[in-house]
Structure formats: structure tokens, C-alpha cells
Design an enzyme around this catalytic site. Structure first.
Site, PDB file in Angstrom:
ATOM      1  N   ASP A   1      34.551  46.485  24.771  1.00 52.75           N
ATOM      2  CA  ASP A   1      34.136  46.903  26.123  1.00 52.75           C
ATOM      3  C   ASP A   1      35.092  47.949  26.678  1.00 52.75           C
ATOM      4  O   ASP A   1      34.676  48.935  27.273  1.00 52.75           O
ATOM      5  CB  ASP A   1      33.994  45.696  27.082  1.00 52.75           C
TER       6      ASP A   1
ATOM      7  N   ARG B   1      32.443  32.692  30.721  1.00 52.05           N
ATOM      8  CA  ARG B   1      31.460  33.261  29.808  1.00 52.05           C
ATOM      9  C   ARG B   1      31.876  33.052  28.369  1.00 52.05           C
ATOM     10  O   ARG B   1      33.056  32.811  28.072  1.00 52.05           O
ATOM     11  CB  ARG B   1      31.263  34.754  30.082  1.00 52.05           C
TER      12      ARG B   1
ATOM     13  N   ASP C   1      33.846  40.654  31.299  1.00 52.39           N
ATOM     14  CA  ASP C   1      33.955  39.316  31.889  1.00 52.39           C
ATOM     15  C   ASP C   1      33.443  39.288  33.324  1.00 52.39           C
ATOM     16  O   ASP C   1      32.697  38.400  33.731  1.00 52.39           O
ATOM     17  CB  ASP C   1      35.420  38.848  31.868  1.00 52.39           C
TER      18      ASP C   1
END
EC number: 2.7.1.157
Length: 447
Positions: free
Chosen positions: A41, A32, A179
Site C-alpha cells: 500500500d 482488519r 488499515d
């Protein structure tokens, strides 16, 4: 997917020559690129990634023995064999097979299984390692899906993403889950706003007049092999506790910066003001943190710090909190611009990406000279926005480039960064490319 089909056929041939048999199925999980929302995150905040076309592919054959045999098409990665019922993940050396074992063990523990069937697996990855495009998480996700398929069990994509995010921590990296989430939840043609607690993904349509270009600095960054990443996670955790204490909250239960905002019920802009008010820019010593929180050094070491951060003497709390709250706000602004699609959308999005890089460089200190140089070159040759992507300290940049400038942009960046710096020709070939949002993890039964 003609390229993927060719790779599957080649993988099938290599599997046959390696194991003397035919794979029963194949699993693919993509890497990604995080467009915006770096290092937030694990603080509880939303991020905005898209899957890239590069991926991990695994050819699999379940076997009657209880032996797990792993091989890689890349000769740099040696074969590995172990008992499927006695998985040991070595945190001291993050070798490639340990990432497979993380996904395998995560599924095994989720279902509480002790006796697992063995399998032969051949891995083929075309995500450059240490590039910030999440090759390690793609391998964890691929392994999780392989194990689930071998067991004949099913889970939702969200459950799989959560299990793989948790299991990657077996390797010692305190990541946040972006991820693994995008690897499973990605859909072709759209980026995703990934939110946590509960995990969910929302489509974000990117502007049509521009493309995203990834450029590899050719500086490898291995999250698990250095302490930079885990120290930043800890600095954010300590900042959350000090901010919570400052505002009279029950600080000992707080782990993430997002929790402080939620408990106070204020905006991200207000959290930036609270940060200015509560934290000082000079690094905090362990003694100062202990005094402020009213705990002993021993309590700090054993109850708050992780084994890989216990030797740190100072922590930068103000800079890390400031980055996280401002970056979380940029993610929401980015999504809003994409939704409203004003005539100057590409300009606005580019500026948000540029602000993000400045914050990563100055406040989070996760850049490096090569990344800064590459960002400057990309902007000089027409990128409206350019920033580091992934953990940083090496790896890639992502740039927003008007579609009509793509050809000259690629030529000029290649000349200015790769040719002049005489980077390795082998690396150059995969180092600079435009990408569009790709699809998520899949199981193939036939090559």
C-alpha cells in the site's frame, strides 16, 4: 449485535465509576485482516483486506475544561491526561495513548483549530495488540471519529480515512493507508479492493464454500517500536529511484514503485523484468546508491533517508522491488478469481496466498520462525492457503479453509501449535478464530 450491546453497557458502567458521569456517545472502529497484498500500500498498490469483528470502542463525554482525559479498560494501559490545546506525541515510546492523540491531532490540524474542547474517554479494545490485525490504526481511526463528533463537524469516510492515515505518521510509522481505509470503508459481508490516489474501495465477494481463519503466533510485533518496517519503506523508495534512473526518468521526484510502472506505461510482469535487468541481488551500500544517483552521502542522508533510517549501512533493493511487483499482481489475480468464480476458485486463491507468504518470507524478509511454523501447520491440517498478515515479524496468519473442514482444522491447529508449545492460556482463548467480513466505523448515541 448482542455481544456489542453487552460491551457497551459494561463500558457505560465502567465510565460512570471512572469519571462519575455518563458517556454522551460511543464510537467503534474495527481491526482488519489483510487477505492478500502485504507491504504494497505504501508503494502505491491496491490491497485486499476485510474488517474483522474485533474492534476498538470508546465511550466519550465532552467537557467544558480543555483537558483530555484518557482511560483504558485494560489495566496494563495507564490513564493519561493532557491539555487539548497542547498535544505532544512521543515517537520514542509508542504508548497506547499516543495513537489516540494521532487521530485527535489529525482532525485538529485538518480544520486548523487551536482551541479544542476537552473530553473524558474510556477505551475498550478486543483486538490483540501487536497481532497484525491493526489495533493501533483502529484506535487512531476511533479517535479521529470521536474528535470529529465532539466538534459537531462532518467529513466523508474517504476524507476521514486519508486524514487518519496521514496522522498515524505522527508516531513515526511510514504506513500506506490500507488499515485506516478499511476501518472506515468496510461493509458487512464483503472484502474490499482498496485503491490509492485517489482512494476508493470496491466490493470483492469471497467464495461461499470457504472461511478465513486467523491464528495468532503469540509473537508481538510493534511496528513503531522497531526499525524493520521503516527500513522496508525506505528500501522500496530507493529501489523506485534507482529503477527510475535506470529507465531515464526524473528519479528525484519518484517516491513509490507504482510511479515507475505508471510513468513507463508497462505491465507488472514487465516491471519484474525491468527489476531483473536493473537491480542486483547483493545489498546496496549507501556509497553505491549515491554513485549511481549522482548525489553525495549528505544529500542521501538529509534529502532521501528518514531520521529513523539514516544509520542503515546497506539496503536490499532487488528483493523488495521483486516482492512488491509480484504481490501487486497477485492482488489483481485474487480479485479476478473471486469475480469469475471458477469451480476450483478456492484452490486458486489458496495458491496465491501461499505464493504471497513465500515472497514475504524470502523476498521481503518480514516473517519469523513462529509464523512459518504456524503457516505449515495450517496447511498440513487442510488450509488451501495460509500466509502471514499485517506487517509481519510476529502477529497473525490468515488461512483459507474449506467450510466443511473448519471444525477439525481448529481442533488440530490448536493441538499442534498452541497446546504443544504451551502458549499462555490467556492468549490461546483469542488466538484462533474464523472470521467473516465485518462493518466499518460507527457512532452510537445510546448504550
Amino acid at each position: 449485535m448482542p455481544v456489542l450491546y453487552d460491551r457497551l453497557l459494561k463500558l457505560k458502567e465502567m465510565f460512570n465509576s471512572k469519571f462519575g458521569s455518563t458517556p454522551k456517545f460511543y464510537v467503534r472502529a474495527p481491526g482488519r485482516v489483510n487477505i492478500i497484498g502485504e507491504h504494497i500500500d505504501y508503494c502505491g498498490y491496491s490491497v485486499l483486506p476485510m474488517a474483522v469483528e474485533q474492534d476498538m470502542l470508546i465511550a466519550v463525554e465532552p467537557v467544558k475544561t480543555h483537558t483530555l482525559q484518557l482511560a483504558n479498560t485494560n489495566p496494563l494501559y495507564p490513564d493519561f491526561s493532557t491539555s487539548a490545546n497542547n498535544i505532544h506525541i512521543d515517537k520514542t515510546k509508542p504508548l497506547w495513548h499516543n495513537y489516540f492523540l494521532c487521530g485527535f491531532k489529525g482532525i485538529q490540524e485538518h480544520f486548523g483549530l487551536s482551541k479544542l474542547t476537552g473530553m473524558n474517554c474510556l477505551v475498550d479494545g478486543n483486538i490483540p495488540p501487536g497481532s497484525g490485525l491493526s489495533s493501533s490504526s483502529a484506535l487512531v481511526c476511533c479517535a479521529g471519529l470521536v474528535t470529529l463528533t465532539v466538534l459537531g463537524m462532518s467529513l466523508s469516510k474517504v476524507e476521514l480515512a486519508e486524514i487518519c492515515a496521514k496522522s498515524e505518521r505522527y508516531i513515526g510509522t511510514e504506513g500506506g493507508g490500507m488499515d485506516q481505509s478499511i476501518s472506515f470503508l468496510a461493509e458487512e459481508g464483503t472484502a474490499k479492493l482498496i485503491e490509492f490516489s485517489p482512494l476508493r474501495a470496491t466490493d470483492v465477494r469471497l467464495p461461499s464454500g470457504a472461511v478465513f481463519v486467523i491464528a495468532n503466533s503469540c509473537v508481538e510485533a510493534n511496528k513503531a517500536a522497531s526499525s524493520h518496517f521503516n527500513v522496508r519503506v525506505m528500501e522500496c523508495r530507493l529501489a523506485a529511484k534507482v529503477l527510475a534512473k535506470h529507465k531515464g526518468l526524473q528519479w528525484d521526484k519518484v517516491l513509490r514503485l507504482e510511479e515507475v510502472q505508471t510513468k513507463l506505461g508497462v505491465s507488472l510482469q514487465e516491471m519484474l523484468l525491468v527489476t531483473e535487468d536493473a537491480l542486483h541481488a547483493e545489498p546496496y551500500s549507501r556509497e553505491e546508491i549515491c554513485k549511481y544517483l549522482g548525489i553525495s552521502l549528505e544529500e542521501l542522508r538529509t534529502q532521501i533517508l528518514t531520521p529513523n533510517t539514516q544509520d542503515e549501512l546497506t539496503f536490499k533493493l532487488y528483493q523488495r522491488a521483486k516482492h512488491v511487483y509480484s504481490e501487486a499482481a497477485r492482488v489483481l489475480q485474487f480479485k479476478q478469481v473471486c469475480e469469475e468464480a471458477p469451480h476450483n476458485a478456492i484452490q486458486l486463491l489458496g495458491e496465491l496466498m501461499n505464493q504471497s507468504h513465500r515472497s514475504c518470507r524470502d523476498m521481503y524478509e518480514c516473517s519469523c520462525p513462529e509464523l512459518d511454523q504456524l503457516v505449515d501447520i495450517c496447511r498440513k491440517f487442510g488450509a488451501k492457503g495460509s500466509r502471514l498478515t499485517g506487517a509481519g515479524w510476529g502477529g497473525c496468519t490468515v488461512s483459507l479453509v474449506p467450510a466443511d473442514m473448519l471444525s477439525s482444522f481448529l481442533t488440530n491447529v490448536y493441538e499442534a501449535y498452541y497446546r504443544r508449545n504451551s502458549r499462555s492460556p490467556a492468549l490461546e482463548k483469542h488466538s484462533l478464530f474464523a472470521t467473516k467480513p465485518g462493518g466499518g466505523a460507527l457512532v452510537f448515541l445510546e448504550a
